[in-house]
Design a protein around this motif. Structure first.
Motif, PDB file in Angstrom:
ATOM      1  N   THR A 197       1.101  -1.193  -0.023  1.00 45.13           N
ATOM      2  CA  THR A 197       0.022  -0.004   0.068  1.00 45.13           C
ATOM      3  C   THR A 197       0.892   1.222   0.055  1.00 45.13           C
ATOM      4  N   PHE A 198       0.491   2.407  -0.347  1.00 44.97           N
ATOM      5  CA  PHE A 198       0.856   3.682  -0.307  1.00 44.97           C
ATOM      6  C   PHE A 198       1.703   3.773   0.988  1.00 44.97           C
ATOM      7  N   GLU A 199       0.641   3.780   1.996  1.00 49.42           N
ATOM      8  CA  GLU A 199       1.280   4.063   3.489  1.00 49.42           C
ATOM      9  C   GLU A 199       2.341   3.391   3.662  1.00 49.42           C
ATOM     10  N   LEU A 200       2.385   1.907   3.318  1.00 49.15           N
ATOM     11  CA  LEU A 200       3.494   1.079   3.837  1.00 49.15           C
ATOM     12  C   LEU A 200       4.754   1.266   3.039  1.00 49.15           C
ATOM     13  N   VAL A 201       4.696   1.271   1.705  1.00 48.80           N
ATOM     14  CA  VAL A 201       5.944   1.263   0.900  1.00 48.80           C
ATOM     15  C   VAL A 201       6.655   2.836   0.881  1.00 48.80           C
ATOM     16  N   THR A 202       5.617   3.810   1.243  1.00 47.19           N
ATOM     17  CA  THR A 202       6.318   5.351   1.270  1.00 47.19           C
ATOM     18  C   THR A 202       7.462   5.313   2.612  1.00 47.19           C
ATOM     19  N   ASN A 203       7.390   4.212   3.439  1.00 46.60           N
ATOM     20  CA  ASN A 203       8.517   4.395   4.578  1.00 46.60           C
ATOM     21  C   ASN A 203       9.756   4.005   3.783  1.00 46.60           C
ATOM     22  N   GLY A 204       9.957   3.577   2.790  1.00 49.27           N
ATOM     23  CA  GLY A 204      11.231   3.307   2.009  1.00 49.27           C
ATOM     24  C   GLY A 204      11.556   4.885   1.122  1.00 49.27           C
ATOM     25  N   MET A 205      10.765   5.729   1.308  1.00 49.02           N
ATOM     26  CA  MET A 205      11.205   6.971   0.431  1.00 49.02           C
ATOM     27  C   MET A 205      12.115   7.755   1.018  1.00 49.02           C
TER      28      MET A 205
END
Length: 392
Positions: A128-136
């Motif tokens: 999800t957007f909320e999970l994946v963006t933690n790698g940004m």
């Protein structure tokens, strides 16, 4: 023909989709925003930053999915068991579990055994957007020292795309996670103008501007084999990767090509030659998006459609803060670290940034030849909105 009248900010902020995003953000626990004093807020920012990067470690090592498979509230496990199942060192896994349990991501009991709460498994194991963006964030600060220099009056104008090698790779992964399920069944029907029927019938030509590693271009080429597609990007490495793409079966494409080219200076032979032009989150990053849009207007056939997927926003930070909540801080921050510096890296740059918003986007499209612009909500893309324009 008169130019389109842009809705007032109040109309933009009353958008149901933006309200949904705002309600989601405000319903979550955001200590940095809600803290009662500045010291508490600053401390919570540090904690959130550390926990977020620990989440990223878990994503990269597939730890959440493994933990969900081998543990539960009734059968919690020791770090050594997770380490064995994930092929990692026990001591590192133990520290990771300790950090995320104290950070409220994992559960832990007095025996120091861990599990994921049942209600959180889906959120921690799906892209999800909320999970994946933690790698940004770690990819955005790759050239931090150089970015700080850009802030200074006598510093460089901006940064080159090549300074963000890790971010480009991250964005490719994020785009695939968010767009793969929705471009064909949701976005293209929203483009209208009979484009789905035309793509299915074939004999038309589409252009993906700022194609990156070719994900969107290849997705469309495989879905619509009777149509032909061109992916364009200024990045040499991106085009090299794109040219290696094949169909899911492993076969080579016969309806797809990639071109390394400046979007503001496309080949002269392309005039009036495309039936559809698409841009996915790639216009605001350009130093001269106006030249790009002018070129898109030139290469479109009369009556053909241009669809630009961009970051949502109102062109007013006060309204953005009210309507989008913490999401606005995230997107302005992404812009500060990446989009603004790469879009400012020449003396004549327009310096738009990711949050240029609806007013500025429509004004620029009007200025570049698109007299009527339709703004279409894209609830299936969490941070985006779509601009549609037809060449007269």
């Amino acid at each position: 023909m008169a130019k389109v009248t842009l809705p007032a900010p109040s109309v933009i902020s009353s958008s149901p989709r933006i309200k949904d995003i705002s309600n989601f953000c405000c319903s979550q626990s955001f200590p940095p925003i809600m803290a009662s004093n500045m010291k508490e807020k600053l401390f919570n920012l540090v904690v959130s930053n550390v926990v977020s990067n620990a989440v990223n470690v878990g994503l990269r090592l597939n730890l959440f999915k493994v933990l969900a498979q081998i543990s539960s509230k009734d059968a919690p496990i020791l770090p050594s068991e997770l380490a064995k199942a994930a092929g990692c060192k026990e001591r590192y896994i133990r520290e990771w579990c300790n950090c995320l349990s104290c950070g409220g991501i994992l559960e832990v009991n007095e025996q120091e055994k861990f599990w994921i709460a049942e209600e959180n498994i889906e959120d921690l194991t799906n892209d999800t957007f909320e999970l994946v963006t933690n790698g940004m964030m770690i990819t955005l600060i790759q050239p931090l020292d150089k970015l700080v220099s850009c802030f200074k009056e006598d510093g460089p104008y901006g940064l080159d795309y090549c300074e963000f090698t890790e971010f480009q790779s991250f964005m490719s992964q994020l785009s695939k996670a968010l767009h793969e399920k929705h471009v064909v069944p949701d976005m293209l029907p929203a483009v209208g103008n009979g484009i789905v029927e035309k793509l299915e019938a074939g004999g038309i030509r589409g252009l993906d501007v700022g194609c990156g590693n070719g994900f969107h271009s290849s997705l469309l080429a495989e879905q619509y084999p009777k149509a032909s597609f061109v992916g364009l990007d200024i990045g040499e490495e991106a085009i090299k990767i794109a040219k290696q793409r094949t169909k899911k079966s492993g076969e080579l494409f016969n309806n797809l090509e990639f071109v390394e080219c400046d979007a503001g200076n496309m080949p002269a032979t392309w005039t009036d030659s495309f039936d559809l032009v698409l841009i996915f989150d790639a216009c605001h990053d350009q130093c001269r998006p106006d030249l790009c849009i002018q070129e898109i207007h030139r290469v479109l056939k009369p009556g053909a459609v241009f669809a630009m997927v961009e970051v949502t926003g109102t062109s007013n930070v006060f309204t953005d803060r009210q309507s989008m909540g913490p999401l606005a801080a995230l997107m302005y921050g992404c812009s500060m670290f990446h989009c603004l510096p790469v879009g400012s890296n020449r003396p004549d740059a327009l310096c738009m940034g990711a949050m240029w918003g609806q007013r500025r986007a429509v004004e620029l499209l009007n200025k570049c030849g698109f007299e009527y612009v339709q703004v279409v909500e894209t609830p299936y893309f969490p941070i985006n909105i779509m601009y549609l324009a037809v060449k007269n």
